[in-house]
Scaffold this motif. Structure first.
Motif, PDB file in Angstrom:
ATOM      1  N   TYR A   1      13.082 -57.574  35.769  1.00 36.81           N
ATOM      2  CA  TYR A   1      13.369 -58.379  34.524  1.00 36.81           C
ATOM      3  C   TYR A   1      14.549 -58.255  34.259  1.00 36.81           C
ATOM      4  O   TYR A   1      15.349 -59.266  33.878  1.00 36.81           O
ATOM      5  CB  TYR A   1      12.262 -57.829  33.543  1.00 36.81           C
ATOM      6  CG  TYR A   1      12.750 -58.135  31.901  1.00 36.81           C
ATOM      7  CD1 TYR A   1      12.616 -59.320  31.674  1.00 36.81           C
ATOM      8  CD2 TYR A   1      13.090 -57.119  31.353  1.00 36.81           C
ATOM      9  CE1 TYR A   1      12.872 -59.787  30.234  1.00 36.81           C
ATOM     10  CE2 TYR A   1      13.354 -57.431  30.046  1.00 36.81           C
ATOM     11  CZ  TYR A   1      13.316 -58.794  29.591  1.00 36.81           C
ATOM     12  OH  TYR A   1      13.739 -59.013  28.156  1.00 36.81           O
ATOM     13  N   VAL A   2      15.104 -56.881  34.079  1.00 37.08           N
ATOM     14  CA  VAL A   2      16.471 -56.826  33.855  1.00 37.08           C
ATOM     15  C   VAL A   2      17.207 -57.405  34.685  1.00 37.08           C
ATOM     16  O   VAL A   2      18.438 -58.140  34.254  1.00 37.08           O
ATOM     17  CB  VAL A   2      16.935 -55.329  33.450  1.00 37.08           C
ATOM     18  CG1 VAL A   2      18.301 -55.305  33.315  1.00 37.08           C
ATOM     19  CG2 VAL A   2      16.077 -54.561  32.287  1.00 37.08           C
ATOM     20  N   ILE A   3      17.172 -57.469  35.901  1.00 34.90           N
ATOM     21  CA  ILE A   3      18.096 -57.981  36.855  1.00 34.90           C
ATOM     22  C   ILE A   3      18.044 -59.406  36.795  1.00 34.90           C
ATOM     23  O   ILE A   3      19.342 -60.095  36.745  1.00 34.90           O
ATOM     24  CB  ILE A   3      17.770 -57.493  38.333  1.00 34.90           C
ATOM     25  CG1 ILE A   3      18.173 -56.053  38.573  1.00 34.90           C
ATOM     26  CG2 ILE A   3      18.505 -58.264  39.322  1.00 34.90           C
ATOM     27  CD1 ILE A   3      17.611 -55.416  39.656  1.00 34.90           C
ATOM     28  N   VAL A   4      17.149 -60.047  36.886  1.00 37.19           N
ATOM     29  CA  VAL A   4      16.860 -61.669  36.829  1.00 37.19           C
ATOM     30  C   VAL A   4      17.573 -62.317  35.376  1.00 37.19           C
ATOM     31  O   VAL A   4      17.968 -63.013  35.428  1.00 37.19           O
ATOM     32  CB  VAL A   4      15.309 -61.971  36.560  1.00 37.19           C
ATOM     33  CG1 VAL A   4      15.288 -63.436  36.355  1.00 37.19           C
ATOM     34  CG2 VAL A   4      14.691 -61.806  38.080  1.00 37.19           C
ATOM     35  N   VAL A   5      17.261 -61.421  34.308  1.00 37.75           N
ATOM     36  CA  VAL A   5      17.798 -61.918  32.850  1.00 37.75           C
ATOM     37  C   VAL A   5      19.408 -61.767  32.732  1.00 37.75           C
ATOM     38  O   VAL A   5      19.842 -62.508  32.358  1.00 37.75           O
ATOM     39  CB  VAL A   5      17.069 -61.147  31.894  1.00 37.75           C
ATOM     40  CG1 VAL A   5      17.648 -61.611  30.479  1.00 37.75           C
ATOM     41  CG2 VAL A   5      15.487 -61.624  31.750  1.00 37.75           C
ATOM     42  N   VAL A   6      19.899 -60.695  33.449  1.00 37.79           N
ATOM     43  CA  VAL A   6      21.037 -60.433  33.366  1.00 37.79           C
ATOM     44  C   VAL A   6      22.061 -61.375  34.323  1.00 37.79           C
ATOM     45  O   VAL A   6      22.971 -62.106  33.748  1.00 37.79           O
ATOM     46  CB  VAL A   6      21.523 -58.865  33.866  1.00 37.79           C
ATOM     47  CG1 VAL A   6      23.038 -58.798  34.103  1.00 37.79           C
ATOM     48  CG2 VAL A   6      21.234 -58.036  32.893  1.00 37.79           C
ATOM     49  N   VAL A   7      21.380 -61.741  35.545  1.00 39.18           N
ATOM     50  CA  VAL A   7      21.958 -62.763  36.127  1.00 39.18           C
ATOM     51  C   VAL A   7      21.838 -64.190  35.491  1.00 39.18           C
ATOM     52  O   VAL A   7      22.760 -64.791  35.489  1.00 39.18           O
ATOM     53  CB  VAL A   7      21.138 -63.038  37.649  1.00 39.18           C
ATOM     54  CG1 VAL A   7      21.748 -64.086  38.313  1.00 39.18           C
ATOM     55  CG2 VAL A   7      21.559 -61.626  38.406  1.00 39.18           C
ATOM     56  N   THR A   8      20.977 -64.407  34.888  1.00 41.59           N
ATOM     57  CA  THR A   8      20.726 -65.476  34.270  1.00 41.59           C
ATOM     58  C   THR A   8      21.905 -65.743  33.023  1.00 41.59           C
ATOM     59  O   THR A   8      22.511 -66.854  32.573  1.00 41.59           O
ATOM     60  CB  THR A   8      19.323 -65.885  33.584  1.00 41.59           C
ATOM     61  OG1 THR A   8      18.385 -65.670  34.708  1.00 41.59           O
ATOM     62  CG2 THR A   8      19.110 -67.051  32.905  1.00 41.59           C
ATOM     63  N   ILE A   9      21.939 -64.453  32.146  1.00 42.64           N
ATOM     64  CA  ILE A   9      22.932 -64.633  31.147  1.00 42.64           C
ATOM     65  C   ILE A   9      24.393 -64.724  31.661  1.00 42.64           C
ATOM     66  O   ILE A   9      24.909 -65.748  31.259  1.00 42.64           O
ATOM     67  CB  ILE A   9      22.815 -63.340  30.557  1.00 42.64           C
ATOM     68  CG1 ILE A   9      21.463 -63.057  29.615  1.00 42.64           C
ATOM     69  CG2 ILE A   9      23.888 -62.938  29.575  1.00 42.64           C
ATOM     70  CD1 ILE A   9      21.325 -61.539  29.227  1.00 42.64           C
ATOM     71  N   ALA A  10      24.640 -64.257  32.658  1.00 47.55           N
ATOM     72  CA  ALA A  10      25.881 -64.148  33.378  1.00 47.55           C
ATOM     73  C   ALA A  10      26.126 -65.702  33.874  1.00 47.55           C
ATOM     74  O   ALA A  10      27.198 -66.313  33.600  1.00 47.55           O
ATOM     75  CB  ALA A  10      26.046 -63.288  34.860  1.00 47.55           C
ATOM     76  N   ALA A  11      25.232 -66.237  34.471  1.00 46.05           N
ATOM     77  CA  ALA A  11      25.274 -67.659  35.038  1.00 46.05           C
ATOM     78  C   ALA A  11      25.522 -68.694  34.103  1.00 46.05           C
ATOM     79  O   ALA A  11      26.403 -69.688  33.937  1.00 46.05           O
ATOM     80  CB  ALA A  11      24.078 -67.988  35.774  1.00 46.05           C
TER      81      ALA A  11
END
Length: 118
Positions: free
Chosen positions: A5-15
């Motif tokens: 969850y953290v990885i997916v959300v952090v990547v989405t935030i950065a993108a």
């Protein structure tokens, strides 16, 4: 599951934060791409604000406001469904991977939020 969850959300935030910043800076490529699908340049700051709001909402979701994170992910899914629809309507497929990729990230974030949030 929480780590995913953290990885997916952090990547989405950065993108989304990154693409919002690009839209605000208005380099030639995003202007050309938006013109090609019929989006006027005057809309770019508003679209950037929506992407930035989605990224901020996801961040707040990570920081302890899970329902806001879920709402932000839902908003990003709707935003990028619209972007994909605009590309299909305009028959512009050479750069279709960008809105489709962002849609994929938003859907993954929404799924992760729904699975992890209380």
């Amino acid at each position: 599951m929480f780590i995913a969850y953290v990885i997916v959300v952090v990547v989405t935030i950065a993108a989304n934060a990154g693409v919002a910043a690009v839209d605000v800076l208005r380099p030639a490529l995003p202007l050309a791409n938006s013109a090609e699908v019929g989006v006027p340049p005057s809309w770019l700051p508003w679209l950037a604000a929506l992407k930035a709001a989605g990224a901020a909402g996801l961040l707040l979701g990570l920081l302890g406001v899970p329902y806001l994170g879920t709402a932000a992910a839902t908003g990003l899914v709707l935003f990028f469904v619209g972007a994909v629809a605009v590309h299909i309507r305009s028959r512009v497929f050479h750069n279709f991977a960008f809105p489709a990729g962002y849609l994929g990230l938003a859907v993954a974030s929404l799924a992760a939020c729904l699975l992890v949030a209380p």
